[in-house]
Design a protein around this motif. Structure first.
Motif, short mmCIF file in Angstrom:
data_model
loop_
_atom_site.label_atom_id
_atom_site.label_comp_id
_atom_site.label_asym_id
_atom_site.label_seq_id
_atom_site.Cartn_x
_atom_site.Cartn_y
_atom_site.Cartn_z
N GLY A 84 0.79 -1.22 0.00
CA GLY A 84 0.00 0.00 0.00
C GLY A 84 0.82 1.27 0.00
N GLN A 85 2.14 1.15 0.15
CA GLN A 85 3.00 2.33 0.19
C GLN A 85 3.13 2.92 -1.21
N VAL A 86 3.02 4.25 -1.31
CA VAL A 86 3.23 4.96 -2.57
C VAL A 86 4.71 5.28 -2.67
N LEU A 87 5.34 4.89 -3.77
CA LEU A 87 6.79 5.03 -3.92
C LEU A 87 7.21 6.45 -4.27
N THR A 88 8.29 6.89 -3.60
CA THR A 88 8.91 8.19 -3.88
C THR A 88 10.34 7.94 -4.31
N ALA A 89 11.02 8.98 -4.76
CA ALA A 89 12.41 8.86 -5.19
C ALA A 89 13.31 8.40 -4.05
N ALA A 90 12.99 8.79 -2.82
CA ALA A 90 13.81 8.39 -1.66
C ALA A 90 13.72 6.89 -1.37
N SER A 116 3.84 4.98 -8.02
CA SER A 116 3.10 3.72 -8.02
C SER A 116 2.90 3.23 -6.59
N THR A 117 1.91 2.36 -6.39
CA THR A 117 1.60 1.80 -5.08
C THR A 117 2.02 0.34 -5.06
N LEU A 118 2.66 -0.08 -3.96
CA LEU A 118 3.06 -1.49 -3.83
C LEU A 118 1.86 -2.36 -3.52
N THR A 119 1.75 -3.48 -4.19
CA THR A 119 0.67 -4.43 -3.92
C THR A 119 1.11 -5.53 -2.96
N ARG A 134 1.15 -1.01 -8.67
CA ARG A 134 -0.13 -0.57 -9.23
C ARG A 134 0.08 0.89 -9.65
N ALA A 135 -0.25 1.17 -10.88
CA ALA A 135 -0.06 2.53 -11.42
C ALA A 135 -0.92 3.53 -10.65
N PRO A 136 -0.45 4.76 -10.52
CA PRO A 136 -1.25 5.78 -9.84
C PRO A 136 -2.54 6.05 -10.61
N ALA A 137 -3.59 6.39 -9.88
CA ALA A 137 -4.89 6.66 -10.51
C ALA A 137 -4.82 7.98 -11.30
N ALA A 138 -5.30 7.94 -12.53
CA ALA A 138 -5.41 9.16 -13.34
C ALA A 138 -6.76 9.81 -13.07
N ASN A 165 -12.37 4.35 -9.91
CA ASN A 165 -10.97 4.73 -10.04
C ASN A 165 -10.41 4.09 -11.30
N ALA A 166 -9.44 4.74 -11.93
CA ALA A 166 -8.79 4.14 -13.10
C ALA A 166 -7.41 4.75 -13.28
N ALA A 167 -6.44 3.88 -13.58
CA ALA A 167 -5.09 4.33 -13.92
C ALA A 167 -5.10 4.78 -15.38
N GLU A 168 -4.05 5.46 -15.80
CA GLU A 168 -3.97 5.91 -17.18
C GLU A 168 -4.10 4.72 -18.13
N GLY A 169 -4.98 4.86 -19.13
CA GLY A 169 -5.19 3.82 -20.11
C GLY A 169 -6.25 2.80 -19.74
N GLN A 170 -6.77 2.87 -18.51
CA GLN A 170 -7.81 1.93 -18.10
C GLN A 170 -9.19 2.49 -18.41
N LEU A 171 -10.16 1.59 -18.45
CA LEU A 171 -11.55 1.96 -18.72
C LEU A 171 -12.16 2.57 -17.47
N VAL A 172 -12.87 3.69 -17.65
CA VAL A 172 -13.56 4.34 -16.54
C VAL A 172 -14.98 4.67 -17.00
#
Length: 196
Positions: A84-90, A116-119, A134-138, A165-172
């Motif tokens: 569930g953690q959202v990844l940062t550059a650090a 991105s979020t870790l699954t 998991r790609a970030p939600a657009a 919710n939908a990531a880039e390129g997903q159906l919404v």
């Protein structure tokens, strides 16, 4: 080995090919045109085999073993991380190594992982794989979105509210201001592309 060079041209990093030794006791007739293929289930990196086939003047096939190293930078974790953690550059750094020795789907583009979020959980120093991100939600559920549609010589836009919710390129699915529910492709900036 030109065949393996061509097959691995799209891989990231530096490719090193070490052909296997063909048994000197094998005595094959001359061939007018050789054709190389990868047998089913073989991939063009790691320990692999290439089927070399001759159709004329006599038919024969020989399998040539090879080792293909793909040395490139890949993304690893800088600390233990939880699901569930959202990844940062650090949270990330790169490490150089042979991608053929790592699991499939290793991330080689640092920027692709950011946001991105870790699954699943990830220990310190572990390579990032596509299947645990998991790609970030657009587009977010209940978010106000802009519906856009276009064709040759025209473009139409309208406002609506996202139903999922939908990531880039997903159906919404989106409920328009008139109450009609339409489906489209999520794009960054709360935009939904609708095709008719």
């Amino acid at each position: 080995m030109n065949f393996l060079h061509a097959q691995s041209a799209s891989l990231p990093g530096e490719v090193e090919i070490t052909p296997g030794i063909i048994d000197t006791r094998v005595n094959l007739p001359a061939c007018a045109a050789l054709e190389a293929t990868l047998p089913p289930g073989n991939r063009p990196w790691g320990n692999t085999a290439v089927a070399v086939h001759c159709a004329s003047p006599q038919q024969w096939t020989i399998y040539v073993r090879a080792t293909v190293k793909v040395v490139a930078d890949y993304v690893v974790s800088t600390r233990p991380m939880r699901q569930g953690q959202v990844l940062t550059a650090a949270d990330l750094t790169t490490q150089r190594g042979d991608l053929a020795q790592l699991p499939p789907g290793i991330i080689t583009d640092f920027n692709r992982a950011i946001g991105s979020t870790l699954t699943g959980s990830l220990p310190f120093g572990s390579p990032l794989r596509q299947d645990i991100l998991r790609a970030p939600a657009a587009v977010l559920q209940n978010q106000s979105v802009k519906l856009v549609s276009g064709g040759r010589g025209f473009s139409v836009s309208a406002e609506g509210r996202a139903l999922n919710n939908a990531a880039e390129g997903q159906l919404v699915r989106v409920r328009s201001a008139s109450g009609t529910v339409v489906s489209g492709i999520a794009r960054p900036g709360a935009i939904v592309e609708v095709s008719y």
